[in-house]
Each structure stands twice: as C-alpha cells, then as structure tokens.
Design a protein around this motif. Sequence first.
Motif, short mmCIF file in Angstrom:
data_model
loop_
_atom_site.label_atom_id
_atom_site.label_comp_id
_atom_site.label_asym_id
_atom_site.label_seq_id
_atom_site.Cartn_x
_atom_site.Cartn_y
_atom_site.Cartn_z
N LYS A 137 0.83 -1.21 0.00
CA LYS A 137 0.00 0.00 0.00
C LYS A 137 0.86 1.26 0.00
O LYS A 137 0.53 2.25 -0.65
CB LYS A 137 -0.93 0.01 1.21
N LEU A 138 1.97 1.22 0.71
CA LEU A 138 2.84 2.39 0.80
C LEU A 138 3.55 2.69 -0.52
O LEU A 138 3.97 3.82 -0.75
CB LEU A 138 3.86 2.22 1.92
N GLU A 139 3.69 1.69 -1.37
CA GLU A 139 4.34 1.91 -2.66
C GLU A 139 3.57 2.89 -3.54
O GLU A 139 4.13 3.46 -4.47
CB GLU A 139 4.53 0.58 -3.40
N ASN A 140 2.30 3.12 -3.24
CA ASN A 140 1.49 4.05 -4.00
C ASN A 140 1.76 5.51 -3.64
O ASN A 140 1.20 6.42 -4.25
CB ASN A 140 0.00 3.76 -3.80
N PHE A 141 2.59 5.74 -2.62
CA PHE A 141 2.86 7.09 -2.14
C PHE A 141 4.34 7.41 -2.25
O PHE A 141 5.19 6.53 -2.18
CB PHE A 141 2.42 7.24 -0.67
N ASP A 142 4.65 8.70 -2.38
CA ASP A 142 6.04 9.15 -2.29
C ASP A 142 6.44 9.15 -0.82
O ASP A 142 5.62 9.37 0.07
CB ASP A 142 6.18 10.57 -2.84
N TRP A 143 7.74 8.93 -0.56
CA TRP A 143 8.22 8.91 0.81
C TRP A 143 7.92 10.22 1.53
O TRP A 143 7.65 10.23 2.72
CB TRP A 143 9.73 8.63 0.85
N LYS A 144 7.97 11.33 0.80
CA LYS A 144 7.72 12.63 1.43
C LYS A 144 6.27 12.76 1.91
O LYS A 144 5.97 13.64 2.71
CB LYS A 144 8.06 13.76 0.48
N ASP A 145 5.38 11.90 1.44
CA ASP A 145 3.97 11.96 1.82
C ASP A 145 3.58 10.97 2.92
O ASP A 145 2.42 10.85 3.27
CB ASP A 145 3.09 11.71 0.59
N ILE A 146 4.55 10.24 3.44
CA ILE A 146 4.27 9.25 4.48
C ILE A 146 4.73 9.80 5.82
O ILE A 146 5.90 10.13 6.00
CB ILE A 146 4.97 7.92 4.18
N TYR A 147 3.82 9.91 6.77
CA TYR A 147 4.12 10.48 8.08
C TYR A 147 3.65 9.55 9.19
O TYR A 147 2.66 8.85 9.06
CB TYR A 147 3.41 11.83 8.27
N ASN A 148 4.36 9.60 10.29
CA ASN A 148 3.94 8.92 11.51
C ASN A 148 4.24 9.89 12.64
O ASN A 148 5.40 10.20 12.92
CB ASN A 148 4.70 7.60 11.70
N MET A 149 3.22 10.36 13.29
CA MET A 149 3.38 11.47 14.22
C MET A 149 3.42 11.07 15.70
O MET A 149 3.34 11.90 16.55
CB MET A 149 2.26 12.49 14.02
#
Length: 99
Positions: A68-80
């Motif tokens: 699922k994460l492959e559909n996003f750019d790394w810059k758009d993945i956050y864990n706060m």
Amino acid sequence: MTGEMIQTKAKEFLKKMYGDANSEFNFSIGWLERFKARLEINSYRRFGESGLIVVENIEDALPQIRAKLENFDWKDIYNMDDIGLFYHLQILFISLMLE
C-alpha cells in the motif's frame, strides 16, 4: 528479542567467522549479560495495548502494508507518534538479528 535469540545469533556469527575452530565457546548467561551491558541493551516490559501485540501478526501484515505504501512518495508518508519509533526500533533489531 530474547536473550536466547541473541545467543543463537552470536553462535551463528562465530561459526561464519571462524568455522568450527571455536566450537567449544559457550555463550553463557554471564556472557549475555556482559554483552547487553557493553552495548547498553535494556529490557522493557510492555504495558497496555502494546503488551497485546503478537509480533507474528505484524510480520504477516508487513508485505500488505508495504504494498500500500508503494502508491505514495516517501515525502507523503508520516507517523506522528512515538509508538512508530518504538516499532521501528524493534524491527531494526529483529532485522539485524536475522541477517
């Protein structure tokens, strides 16, 4: 990660590095405690929800999560939250032990 896992991996490393030349070396509880002290490895007891997590379930779900994460750019993945940091620390140690 248990002490037994550390001892088993240490035996594997010894065999890879030196073959059977040091097969009589004993990775005792004393060795394990000194190893953990030298590397400042501490044990933590999990409480609350984190104590209910089954690591095998996480390992089974990781390929689906990564897909699922492959559909996003790394810059758009956050864990706060700090839970993510603790999780990544465990995965790092597990991956190092399994190498």
